[in-house]
Design a protein around this motif. Sequence first.
Motif, PDB file in Angstrom:
ATOM      1  N   GLY A 131     -17.002  27.558 108.527  1.00 36.03           N
ATOM      2  CA  GLY A 131     -17.034  27.520 107.009  1.00 36.03           C
ATOM      3  C   GLY A 131     -16.944  25.847 106.604  1.00 36.03           C
ATOM      4  N   LEU A 132     -16.855  25.667 105.396  1.00 31.78           N
ATOM      5  CA  LEU A 132     -16.991  24.421 104.680  1.00 31.78           C
ATOM      6  C   LEU A 132     -15.601  23.597 105.412  1.00 31.78           C
ATOM      7  N   HIS A 133     -14.432  24.397 105.482  1.00 32.19           N
ATOM      8  CA  HIS A 133     -13.220  23.769 105.875  1.00 32.19           C
ATOM      9  C   HIS A 133     -12.552  24.555 106.857  1.00 32.19           C
ATOM     10  N   GLU A 134     -13.343  25.288 107.670  1.00 38.68           N
ATOM     11  CA  GLU A 134     -12.789  26.130 108.895  1.00 38.68           C
ATOM     12  C   GLU A 134     -13.790  26.015 109.946  1.00 38.68           C
ATOM     13  N   ALA A 135     -13.069  25.870 111.143  1.00 38.04           N
ATOM     14  CA  ALA A 135     -13.683  26.024 112.593  1.00 38.04           C
ATOM     15  C   ALA A 135     -13.051  26.808 113.419  1.00 38.04           C
ATOM     16  N   LYS A 136     -13.435  27.240 114.773  1.00 31.73           N
ATOM     17  CA  LYS A 136     -12.892  27.896 115.604  1.00 31.73           C
ATOM     18  C   LYS A 136     -12.971  27.201 116.920  1.00 31.73           C
ATOM     19  N   THR A 137     -11.983  27.291 117.750  1.00 27.02           N
ATOM     20  CA  THR A 137     -11.847  26.510 119.127  1.00 27.02           C
ATOM     21  C   THR A 137     -12.060  28.180 119.931  1.00 27.02           C
ATOM     22  N   VAL A 138     -13.095  28.284 120.790  1.00 30.99           N
ATOM     23  CA  VAL A 138     -13.279  29.418 121.703  1.00 30.99           C
ATOM     24  C   VAL A 138     -13.148  28.867 123.121  1.00 30.99           C
ATOM     25  N   LEU A 139     -12.453  29.559 123.939  1.00 31.67           N
ATOM     26  CA  LEU A 139     -12.293  29.304 125.165  1.00 31.67           C
ATOM     27  C   LEU A 139     -13.002  30.442 126.040  1.00 31.67           C
ATOM     28  N   VAL A 140     -13.933  29.917 126.798  1.00 35.35           N
ATOM     29  CA  VAL A 140     -14.480  31.268 127.487  1.00 35.35           C
ATOM     30  C   VAL A 140     -14.901  31.118 128.912  1.00 35.35           C
ATOM     31  N   PRO A 141     -14.598  31.990 129.722  1.00 34.31           N
ATOM     32  CA  PRO A 141     -14.437  32.224 131.034  1.00 34.31           C
ATOM     33  C   PRO A 141     -15.985  32.321 131.588  1.00 34.31           C
ATOM     34  N   ASN A 142     -16.459  32.415 132.873  1.00 34.76           N
ATOM     35  CA  ASN A 142     -17.684  32.528 133.224  1.00 34.76           C
ATOM     36  C   ASN A 142     -18.062  33.864 132.834  1.00 34.76           C
ATOM     37  N   LEU A 143     -19.294  33.930 132.402  1.00 34.55           N
ATOM     38  CA  LEU A 143     -19.972  35.151 131.956  1.00 34.55           C
ATOM     39  C   LEU A 143     -19.233  35.790 130.750  1.00 34.55           C
ATOM     40  N   GLY A 144     -18.726  35.029 130.155  1.00 34.75           N
ATOM     41  CA  GLY A 144     -17.959  35.488 128.845  1.00 34.75           C
ATOM     42  C   GLY A 144     -19.022  35.595 127.530  1.00 34.75           C
ATOM     43  N   ARG A 145     -18.704  36.586 126.804  1.00 32.30           N
ATOM     44  CA  ARG A 145     -19.658  36.597 125.826  1.00 32.30           C
ATOM     45  C   ARG A 145     -19.082  36.526 124.522  1.00 32.30           C
ATOM     46  N   ILE A 146     -20.062  35.984 123.539  1.00 36.16           N
ATOM     47  CA  ILE A 146     -19.489  35.573 122.112  1.00 36.16           C
ATOM     48  C   ILE A 146     -20.838  35.982 121.275  1.00 36.16           C
ATOM     49  N   SER A 147     -20.518  36.271 120.180  1.00 37.44           N
ATOM     50  CA  SER A 147     -21.400  36.826 118.948  1.00 37.44           C
ATOM     51  C   SER A 147     -21.008  36.063 117.701  1.00 37.44           C
ATOM     52  N   ILE A 148     -22.262  35.535 117.184  1.00 35.64           N
ATOM     53  CA  ILE A 148     -22.118  34.953 116.024  1.00 35.64           C
ATOM     54  C   ILE A 148     -22.704  35.797 114.863  1.00 35.64           C
ATOM     55  N   LEU A 149     -22.118  35.761 113.829  1.00 38.34           N
ATOM     56  CA  LEU A 149     -22.915  36.642 112.794  1.00 38.34           C
ATOM     57  C   LEU A 149     -22.464  35.798 111.354  1.00 38.34           C
ATOM     58  N   ALA A 150     -23.510  36.039 110.355  1.00 39.83           N
ATOM     59  CA  ALA A 150     -23.361  35.556 109.134  1.00 39.83           C
ATOM     60  C   ALA A 150     -22.106  36.059 108.330  1.00 39.83           C
ATOM     61  N   ALA A 151     -21.569  35.270 107.426  1.00 35.67           N
ATOM     62  CA  ALA A 151     -20.658  35.657 106.500  1.00 35.67           C
ATOM     63  C   ALA A 151     -20.974  35.078 105.303  1.00 35.67           C
ATOM     64  N   PRO A 152     -20.303  35.568 104.048  1.00 34.61           N
ATOM     65  CA  PRO A 152     -20.586  35.154 102.752  1.00 34.61           C
ATOM     66  C   PRO A 152     -20.688  33.676 102.758  1.00 34.61           C
ATOM     67  N   HIS A 153     -19.780  33.013 103.333  1.00 37.54           N
ATOM     68  CA  HIS A 153     -19.647  31.704 102.909  1.00 37.54           C
ATOM     69  C   HIS A 153     -19.765  30.686 104.301  1.00 37.54           C
ATOM     70  N   GLY A 154     -20.558  31.132 105.517  1.00 36.60           N
ATOM     71  CA  GLY A 154     -20.417  30.569 106.595  1.00 36.60           C
ATOM     72  C   GLY A 154     -20.965  31.439 107.682  1.00 36.60           C
ATOM     73  N   LEU A 155     -20.240  31.562 108.832  1.00 36.17           N
ATOM     74  CA  LEU A 155     -20.353  32.447 109.863  1.00 36.17           C
ATOM     75  C   LEU A 155     -19.048  33.080 110.622  1.00 36.17           C
ATOM     76  N   LYS A 156     -19.071  34.151 111.291  1.00 33.13           N
ATOM     77  CA  LYS A 156     -17.956  34.748 111.936  1.00 33.13           C
ATOM     78  C   LYS A 156     -18.451  34.380 113.616  1.00 33.13           C
ATOM     79  N   VAL A 157     -17.261  34.220 114.314  1.00 34.60           N
ATOM     80  CA  VAL A 157     -17.431  34.366 115.697  1.00 34.60           C
ATOM     81  C   VAL A 157     -16.752  35.594 116.407  1.00 34.60           C
ATOM     82  N   GLU A 158     -17.199  36.390 117.003  1.00 31.97           N
ATOM     83  CA  GLU A 158     -16.660  37.599 117.437  1.00 31.97           C
ATOM     84  C   GLU A 158     -16.763  37.703 118.925  1.00 31.97           C
ATOM     85  N   THR A 159     -16.038  38.801 119.654  1.00 31.61           N
ATOM     86  CA  THR A 159     -16.391  38.770 121.057  1.00 31.61           C
ATOM     87  C   THR A 159     -15.665  40.384 121.175  1.00 31.61           C
ATOM     88  N   VAL A 160     -16.091  40.881 122.398  1.00 33.95           N
ATOM     89  CA  VAL A 160     -15.529  42.144 122.919  1.00 33.95           C
ATOM     90  C   VAL A 160     -14.815  41.986 124.235  1.00 33.95           C
TER      91      VAL A 160
END
Length: 174
Positions: free
Chosen positions: A99-128
């Motif tokens: 977002g304009l004033h937000e960010a995420k720190t993502v720690l990912v191990p080998n073969l880790g998966r993250i998904s990026i999706l649109a949000a109304p004012h930026g984007l979302k980062v998700e994982t299962v």
Amino acid sequence: SFCDQTQKRRTKRPSGVTEATMGLSGSHLHCENVRDVSPFQTEIIVTNHMQTPVVIIEAKQHGNASPIGGIPHSVPPGEHAIMSGYLKEPRATLFIRTGLHEAKTVLVPNLGRISILAAPHGLKVETVDEKVSIEDYEGDAAVIKGADTIPMLLHNEHFKDVSPSPSKSRTVAQ
């Protein structure tokens, strides 16, 4: 230095194409001194569900992670891999402006998966993936480069319009 010698080594392919002996497409070999040499590799699977590319900043040193001076990856829509080298910390550290004033720190191990999706004012980062850690970035989000999403453009919002705060940027860089 060792890093310079490694980067200068080249292999001649039968077709006459010269390629570096280390690294894959979408990966990096960046080392400023011997402690940065990466004999092991972490593969991160990124699924970008948006219609626009997403910018992901990979920390150069995962044990002492910072987005400043990090390696930018522009990930187009679809599923893609980011290859990250390591010596001691097996999890890659990624920074994503959400977002304009937000960010995420993502720690990912080998073969880790993250998904990026649109949000109304930026984007979302998700994982299962239970081994992936997604946290709010504690510093000034404006130091992390971002690519505007379509919802942001419809709201006339642009990452470039937000400048880093001098006081927050100084504390992040230290």
